[in-house]
Design an enzyme around this catalytic site. Structure first.
Site, PDB file in Angstrom:
ATOM      1  NE  ARG A 168      -1.901   1.995   4.014  1.00  0.00           N
ATOM      2  CZ  ARG A 168      -1.988   2.700   3.520  1.00  0.00           C
ATOM      3  NH1 ARG A 168      -2.200   3.416   2.926  1.00  0.00           N
ATOM      4  NH2 ARG A 168      -1.150   2.945   4.515  1.00  0.00           N
ATOM      5  NE  ARG A 197       2.273   8.399   1.392  1.00  0.00           N
ATOM      6  CZ  ARG A 197       2.426   7.849   2.527  1.00  0.00           C
ATOM      7  NH1 ARG A 197       2.249   9.025   2.818  1.00  0.00           N
ATOM      8  NH2 ARG A 197       2.739   7.692   3.533  1.00  0.00           N
ATOM      9  NE  ARG A 235      -2.261  14.135  -5.418  1.00  0.00           N
ATOM     10  CZ  ARG A 235      -1.656  14.134  -4.141  1.00  0.00           C
ATOM     11  NH1 ARG A 235      -1.249  12.988  -3.432  1.00  0.00           N
ATOM     12  NH2 ARG A 235      -1.945  14.907  -3.669  1.00  0.00           N
ATOM     13  CG  ASP A 248      -7.393   8.128   1.300  1.00  0.00           C
ATOM     14  OD1 ASP A 248      -6.552   7.620   1.732  1.00  0.00           O
ATOM     15  OD2 ASP A 248      -8.071   7.612   2.552  1.00  0.00           O
ATOM     16  CE1 TYR A 281      -8.032   9.582  10.403  1.00  0.00           C
ATOM     17  CE2 TYR A 281      -9.110   7.010   9.393  1.00  0.00           C
ATOM     18  CZ  TYR A 281      -7.490   7.979   9.494  1.00  0.00           C
ATOM     19  OH  TYR A 281      -6.655   7.909   9.287  1.00  0.00           O
TER      20      TYR A 281
HETATM   21  C1  LIG Z   1      -6.303   4.888   7.243  1.00  0.00           C
HETATM   22  C2  LIG Z   1      -6.311   4.629   5.780  1.00  0.00           C
HETATM   23  C3  LIG Z   1      -6.579   5.918   4.595  1.00  0.00           C
HETATM   24  N1  LIG Z   1      -6.914   5.639   3.973  1.00  0.00           N
HETATM   25  C4  LIG Z   1      -6.337   3.988   3.670  1.00  0.00           C
HETATM   26  C5  LIG Z   1      -6.480   4.028   4.928  1.00  0.00           C
HETATM   27  C6  LIG Z   1      -6.471   2.165   4.999  1.00  0.00           C
HETATM   28  C7  LIG Z   1      -5.043   1.096   5.217  1.00  0.00           C
HETATM   29  C8  LIG Z   1      -3.911   2.045   5.987  1.00  0.00           C
HETATM   30  O1  LIG Z   1      -4.289   1.493   7.321  1.00  0.00           O
HETATM   31  O2  LIG Z   1      -3.142   2.704   6.023  1.00  0.00           O
HETATM   32  C9  LIG Z   1      -5.818   3.261   2.821  1.00  0.00           C
HETATM   33  C10 LIG Z   1      -5.651   3.732   1.126  1.00  0.00           C
HETATM   34  N2  LIG Z   1      -4.791   4.815   0.695  1.00  0.00           N
HETATM   35  C11 LIG Z   1      -4.343   4.687  -0.181  1.00  0.00           C
HETATM   36  C12 LIG Z   1      -5.144   3.421  -0.620  1.00  0.00           C
HETATM   37  C13 LIG Z   1      -4.526   3.438  -2.223  1.00  0.00           C
HETATM   38  C14 LIG Z   1      -3.349   2.694  -3.060  1.00  0.00           C
HETATM   39  C15 LIG Z   1      -2.115   3.063  -2.348  1.00  0.00           C
HETATM   40  O3  LIG Z   1      -1.820   3.931  -3.273  1.00  0.00           O
HETATM   41  O4  LIG Z   1      -1.268   2.176  -2.166  1.00  0.00           O
HETATM   42  C16 LIG Z   1      -4.927   2.977   0.205  1.00  0.00           C
HETATM   43  C17 LIG Z   1      -5.322   1.530   0.134  1.00  0.00           C
HETATM   44  C18 LIG Z   1      -3.750   5.776  -1.201  1.00  0.00           C
HETATM   45  C19 LIG Z   1      -3.295   6.888  -0.245  1.00  0.00           C
HETATM   46  N3  LIG Z   1      -3.686   7.338   1.015  1.00  0.00           N
HETATM   47  C20 LIG Z   1      -3.027   8.957   1.404  1.00  0.00           C
HETATM   48  C21 LIG Z   1      -2.140   8.709   0.220  1.00  0.00           C
HETATM   49  C22 LIG Z   1      -0.525   9.795   0.914  1.00  0.00           C
HETATM   50  C23 LIG Z   1      -1.049  10.652  -0.258  1.00  0.00           C
HETATM   51  C24 LIG Z   1       0.416  11.525  -0.542  1.00  0.00           C
HETATM   52  O5  LIG Z   1       1.339  12.144   0.031  1.00  0.00           O
HETATM   53  O6  LIG Z   1       0.558  11.836  -1.557  1.00  0.00           O
HETATM   54  C25 LIG Z   1      -2.201   7.991  -0.266  1.00  0.00           C
HETATM   55  C26 LIG Z   1      -1.614   7.428  -1.517  1.00  0.00           C
HETATM   56  C27 LIG Z   1      -3.249   9.716   2.046  1.00  0.00           C
HETATM   57  C28 LIG Z   1      -3.884   9.579   2.925  1.00  0.00           C
HETATM   58  N4  LIG Z   1      -4.650   8.724   3.534  1.00  0.00           N
HETATM   59  C29 LIG Z   1      -5.600   8.658   5.397  1.00  0.00           C
HETATM   60  C30 LIG Z   1      -3.706   8.478   6.072  1.00  0.00           C
HETATM   61  C31 LIG Z   1      -3.936   7.897   7.151  1.00  0.00           C
HETATM   62  C32 LIG Z   1      -2.728   9.152   4.659  1.00  0.00           C
HETATM   63  C33 LIG Z   1      -1.874   9.910   5.066  1.00  0.00           C
HETATM   64  C34 LIG Z   1      -1.546  10.841   5.187  1.00  0.00           C
HETATM   65  C35 LIG Z   1       0.107  11.469   5.246  1.00  0.00           C
HETATM   66  O7  LIG Z   1       0.694  10.880   6.248  1.00  0.00           O
HETATM   67  O8  LIG Z   1       0.431  11.886   4.887  1.00  0.00           O
HETATM   68  C36 LIG Z   1      -6.262   7.443   5.270  1.00  0.00           C
END
Ligand SMILES: Cc1c2[nH]c(c1CCC(=O)O)Cc1[nH]c(c(CCC(=O)O)c1C)Cc1[nH]c(c(CCC(=O)O)c1C)Cc1[nH]c(c(C)c1CCC(=O)O)C2
Length: 320
Positions: free
Chosen positions: A2, A6, A15, A51, A128
């Site tokens: 996952r 990034r 992005r 997400d 959340y």
């Molecule tokens: C809790 C949760 C979220 N999102 C997700 C979860 C469950 C999985 C886990 O336990 O990690 C699930 C998720 N989020 C994303 C995916 C898609 C697949 C992938 O890119 O791997 C998946 C499967 C994209 C994303 N979702 C996110 C990113 C990062 C965005 C970026 O920084 O460009 C991606 C690629 C953002 C996100 N979204 C969320 C968080 C906690 C964050 C991180 C914030 C940060 O630290 O910047 C909520």
């Protein structure tokens, strides 16, 4: 793996200037980002770029993803009145069209490589919604569970229905498997999980079971409730890095497992990471099948070359 994207320069380029949730709702862009790590690392499956909060946004909830922080709500859902107001929102049939389009484009490009679809489990979404953003112990959500069980029930039911619709849309558009992420279930006692949460995750699985895709159930810090994750209706149990897979197999019985490379070791010297990966593969043989992945997300500063090398190593190993 996952969030493998990034750590990629091509992800950051694609992005550039586009907010996170907006990028999930542009089908061509979401598809391109999904494909990037598959192309580069030659993994055996892709995970859809989206997400867990996308179905909330599409239902009209004011939510955004703040870089380096995570999902943040305009207004937290704290009381029975807040829950009742939330339940007035629903997913219009057309709302999920960008998701269907992105999956369809991706599946066509992937050819024989499977795509994993996913959704957030009701408890993690509720954490959340109630907290209004990321939190450490999810205290307010766990308080609401006991302070107002009826409001809690209604909140989880609503979250299960929008998440179920999100996962169903991906599977109908061509995703081959579905994964339910209950990232924060590890903050619950086993009793609370079983009595007040598991039914809602089961409701999501029930929404998609007729489609026949294999279903994975994953949470962080869930060693104590692995059998309960299975009992909610999964075919495969995902395991974080905290317990070894042979121990997980002992706890869940003869069930396929997914996991559980420790993301922290991606930054360790190669021989250390290599020994860890070989150990994970060896212990995974205790399960009837093992889907190798990370125990949680890829740290954003991971060297992409390390991921490519890890995939090459695993592909070079003899199949059981
Ligand atoms: C809790 C949760 C979220 N999102 C997700 C979860 C469950 C999985 C886990 O336990 O990690 C699930 C998720 N989020 C994303 C995916 C898609 C697949 C992938 O890119 O791997 C998946 C499967 C994209 C994303 N979702 C996110 C990113 C990062 C965005 C970026 O920084 O460009 C991606 C690629 C953002 C996100 N979204 C969320 C968080 C906690 C964050 C991180 C914030 C940060 O630290 O910047 C909520």
């Amino acid at each position: 793996m996952r969030q493998a994207g990034r750590s990629l320069p091509e992800y950051r380029a694609a992005r550039a200037g586009v907010p996170m949730l907006e990028s999930c709702l542009r089908p061509e862009l979401a598809s391109e980002i999904t494909l990037q790590p598959v192309r580069r690392h030659r993994v055996d499956a892709g995970i859809f770029f989206s997400d867990i909060v996308i179905p909330l946004r599409l239902a009209g909830v004011g939510v955004d993803i703040v870089a380096g922080r995570g999902p943040v709500l305009d207004a937290p859902v704290r009381s029975a009145t807040d829950v009742a107001r939330l339940r007035e929102l629903s997913l219009a049939p057309d709302a999920l069209q960008p998701i269907r389009d992105a999956v369809a484009i991706t599946v066509a490009e992937l050819g024989s490589t499977p795509l994993i679809g996913f959704a957030g489990a009701p408890f993690t979404l509720a954490a959340y919604l109630v907290e209004g953003g990321p939190s450490k112990d999810h205290i307010q959500a766990r308080t609401l569970m006991h302070a107002d069980p009826d409001a809690w029930h209604d909140l989880l039911e609503w979250a299960a229905d929008v998440s179920g619709a999100f996962l169903r849309a991906q599977l109908l558009a061509g995703a081959s498997a579905g994964q339910l992420f209950d990232s924060w279930a590890g903050s619950l006692s086993r009793t609370d999980y079983v009595d007040s949460v598991a039914w809602a995750s089961a409701r999501v699985f029930d929404d998609v079971r007729d489609l026949g895709a294999p279903l994975v159930h994953f949470g962080v810090g869930t060693g104590e409730i692995l059998p309960d994750l299975l009992a909610a209706g999964a075919d495969v149990v995902g395991v974080d890095w905290r317990i070894p897979l042979d121990e997980a197999a002992r706890r869940v019985g003869r069930v396929p497992l997914q996991g559980n490379i420790d993301p922290a070791l991606l930054g360790a010297p190669w021989p250390v990471l290599e020994a860890h990966v070989l150990d994970v593969v060896r212990r995974g043989r205790a399960a009837p099948a093992h889907v190798l992945n990370l125990g949680h997300g890829v740290p954003a500063d991971t060297d992409p070359e390390v991921l490519t090398r890890l995939v090459e190593l695993v592909h070079s190993l003899p199949r059981p």
